[in-house]
Design a protein around this motif. Structure first.
Motif, PDB file in Angstrom:
ATOM      1  N   LYS A 116      31.207  64.461  78.369  1.00  0.00           N
ATOM      2  CA  LYS A 116      31.811  63.201  77.918  1.00  0.00           C
ATOM      3  C   LYS A 116      32.827  62.699  78.941  1.00  0.00           C
ATOM      4  N   ALA A 151      20.448  62.532  80.726  1.00  0.00           N
ATOM      5  CA  ALA A 151      21.887  62.272  80.666  1.00  0.00           C
ATOM      6  C   ALA A 151      22.646  63.403  79.984  1.00  0.00           C
ATOM      7  N   ALA A 176      25.464  54.015  79.642  1.00  0.00           N
ATOM      8  CA  ALA A 176      26.386  55.136  79.485  1.00  0.00           C
ATOM      9  C   ALA A 176      26.957  55.162  78.074  1.00  0.00           C
ATOM     10  N   ILE A 181      31.091  61.456  82.172  1.00  0.00           N
ATOM     11  CA  ILE A 181      30.456  60.146  82.059  1.00  0.00           C
ATOM     12  C   ILE A 181      31.506  59.035  82.037  1.00  0.00           C
ATOM     13  N   PHE A 185      27.474  57.221  87.583  1.00  0.00           N
ATOM     14  CA  PHE A 185      26.455  58.219  87.218  1.00  0.00           C
ATOM     15  C   PHE A 185      25.203  57.573  86.645  1.00  0.00           C
ATOM     16  N   ILE A 186      25.387  56.560  85.809  1.00  0.00           N
ATOM     17  CA  ILE A 186      24.250  55.926  85.153  1.00  0.00           C
ATOM     18  C   ILE A 186      24.222  54.433  85.458  1.00  0.00           C
TER      19      ILE A 186
END
Length: 522
Positions: free
Chosen positions: A171, A275, A187, A174, A180-181
């Motif tokens: 958590k 993820a 996200a 992210i 990252f995404i």
RNA sequence: CGCGGGAUAGAGCAGCCCGGUAGCUCGUCAGGCUCAUAACCUGGAGGUCAUUGGUUCAAAUCCAAUUCCCGCAACCA
């Protein structure tokens, strides 16, 4: 600058590829080609996920061994990638011994470190579906429906991977790493899902009585690995991870490749696989926050209205589309009509229009009319001369502006916008012909110098377009350059683009339509 | 009150992050051109940018609320 390591999801070899498989691979291929164009070394990995129960069942049904079955289906994928010009450097097939050895080495290490444990699970098991059922599968009345067939209470040992200790870290990771995404809004989905995740650990095995078509656990031969440490691990194994421990030779240099610059996946496999499981697996293996890859999450092609044209055949079969519109015609459509990260509706009318109007009427026709005029009036020979005017300058400015804007669009995965930049040149060049009317200049002896400059500007502008569109339509761009009598110099990079690549005296070739009109009653 | 995405001309979409004359592809209408793959160019018609309120000199764009559509977890990109 380190190599650009890009991966895609590996496709499950249970059925032939469809339009979505093609989209993902073309998207990754376009980015790989773009990165090569800007001079970066690229390692592009894609492949197939060949293990698992579905394959085992399908093989049984077909009366084939699992390996023979997956080999057959895999050929459909490799043949399609060859056809579409998807040019990968590494091929990740999960039945590859190199991969199996790495997976086993990874699992052994996690086992030795106490990150895996064995536990008995007791639950309702559907004999027909060969799976345990959860409360989700229960019907309104609290019982399992008839579709599950006979349901029995079964007790079974399995191996589990300790994920719970990493949930809080994930958590935080992210939240603190928006890169990252991509796109970012995904996200939130992940964080939301994590809230309901509890302290679940991940079951990573199946007893061999139920599943044999998988990688045996090195520390307990009565089990094979189940899915994730097999499928997700391909990104590591085929990049050379633990090559030494696994006894693999001639593998890429892992330390220079990792972390992957882009892992291209569909939105359906973001949660939980890529993820949640994936970063936690990496962390458990000892990777730091800085060594996490970037996920590029693309949307889906939907078939709105389900309108399928008989005359086009099965419209969602990428092979048929490539036959009708050419591999590059399909690549163009797949890149142009969707914004990376969002969904799009597949439309046979749209692909037909994109091909006929944009590729044929726009780019193809521009090339054709330019070459015809140059050959008719000047025997295809370029003369630069000294003539210039504002109209010429405006075209050069359009080219310069497009080339300035293009890289940022491509870098940020806005491929459709990158194409738009190239198209500004095409549109401007077609307008330029109307403005300058070379066919009139040709009738006027005194306009000779201007005619030369006009033809030169057109040919040069087209040469520039072929560079910008190179990642999207590699084959057609090369064919266009052939007709221009020009080839990209060895080692050519995007930054080498400059006005004057076609020198004085350059001999253009003959024009032959590259995007012949497709007539289809839709 | 679960979460997210979307709502912009007849169709499909971009623009929104970083407020400043509403843009692209196609269709449609009218012209033009004739080098070209029945193609190309110019112009017109067509939009209260879902609704309401707020911030601002200025909002499709920022904020708030509302409505409607579409997705949402196991082996399917």
């Amino acid at each position: 600058m380190p190599p650009y390591y890009i991966t895609t999801a590996i496709d499950y070899t249970n059925a032939a590829p469809h339009i979505g498989h093609a989209y993902e691979k073309v998207l990754a291929d376009v980015m790989a080609r773009y990165q090569r164009l800007v001079g970066r070394e690229v390692y592009f990995l894609t492949g197939v996920d060949q293990h698992g129960q579905k394959v085992q069942k399908s093989a049984d049904k077909a009366g084939l061994s699992p390996q023979a079955f997956v080999d057959g289906v895999t050929e459909h994928f490799t043949a399609l990638w060859t056809k579409l010009g998807v040019c990968y450097d590494g091929w990740a097939a999960t039945t590859d011994d190199k991969h199996k050895r790495v997976v086993q080495a990874m699992l052994q290490r996690l086992h030795d470190e106490g990150q895996l444990y064995k536990q008995t699970y007791k639950g309702s098991y559907s004999v027909r579906a060969e799976q345990f059922l959860t409360d989700k599968e229960r019907g309104e009345d609290g019982n399992f429906g008839e579709e599950w067939g006979e349901v029995v209470e079964l007790e079974e040992d399995n191996w589990y991977f300790r994920m719970s200790p990493h949930i809080e870290w994930l958590k935080d990771f992210i939240r603190s790493h928006p890169q990252f995404i991509f796109p970012a809004h995904r996200a939130n989905d992940v964080l939301n899902a994590l809230e309901n995740f509890g302290s679940m650990d991940l079951c990573i095995s199946r007893p061999i009585e139920r599943l044999t078509w998988g990688i045996p656990l090195p520390f307990d031969p009565r089990f094979v690995n189940y899915v994730w440490f097999d499928a997700l691990a391909n990104y590591l194994s085929f990049a050379g991870y633990m090559a030494e421990e696994a006894g693999n030779t001639t593998m890429p240099d892992f330390s220079s490749l990792w972390p992957a610059a882009a892992q291209v996946i569909g939105k359906d496999i973001l949660i939980p696989a890529h993820a949640v499981y994936w970063p936690i697996m990496l962390r458990a293996l000892g990777f730091s926050d800085e060594q996490m890859p970037q996920l590029i999450v693309h949307g889906w092609w939907n078939l709105k209205g389900g309108k399928i044209s008989k005359s086009l055949g099965n419209v969602i079969d990428p092979n048929a589309l490539a036959d009708t519109f050419g591999p590059d015609g399909l690549r163009y459509y797949l890149m142009h009509d969707i914004a990376t990260g969002y969904d799009a509706d597949f439309s046979d009318e749209r692909i037909l229009m994109a091909y006929n109007k944009e590729l044929g009427g726009g780019l193809g026709n521009l090339l054709n009319r330019t070459l015809k005029m140059a050959n008719n009036y000047r025997q295809g020979r370029i003369a630069t001369g000294t003539y210039d005017d504002d109209i010429n300058a405006a075209l050069r400015q359009t080219v310069a502006d497009a080339e300035a804007a293009y890289p940022a669009k491509m870098e940020s995965w806005a491929i459709h916008h990158g194409i738009d930049e190239a198209w500004k040149i095409v549109t401007a060049a077609n307008g330029f012909i109307e403005q300058t009317a070379p066919f009139k200049l040709a009738k006027d002896e005194s306009a000779g110098p201007r005619l030369d400059s006009v033809l030169h500007h057109l040919a040069e502008a087209i040469a520039h377009v072929t560079v910008l569109l190179q990642p999207i339509m590699p084959t057609m761009c090369e064919r266009i350059r052939e007709q221009l009598g020009w080839a990209l110099p060895a080692g050519f990079q995007l930054k080498d683009l400059h006005w004057g690549m076609l020198p004085a005296g350059h001999q253009l070739g003959e024009g032959v339509p590259l995007f012949p009109r497709v007539e289809v009653a839709v």
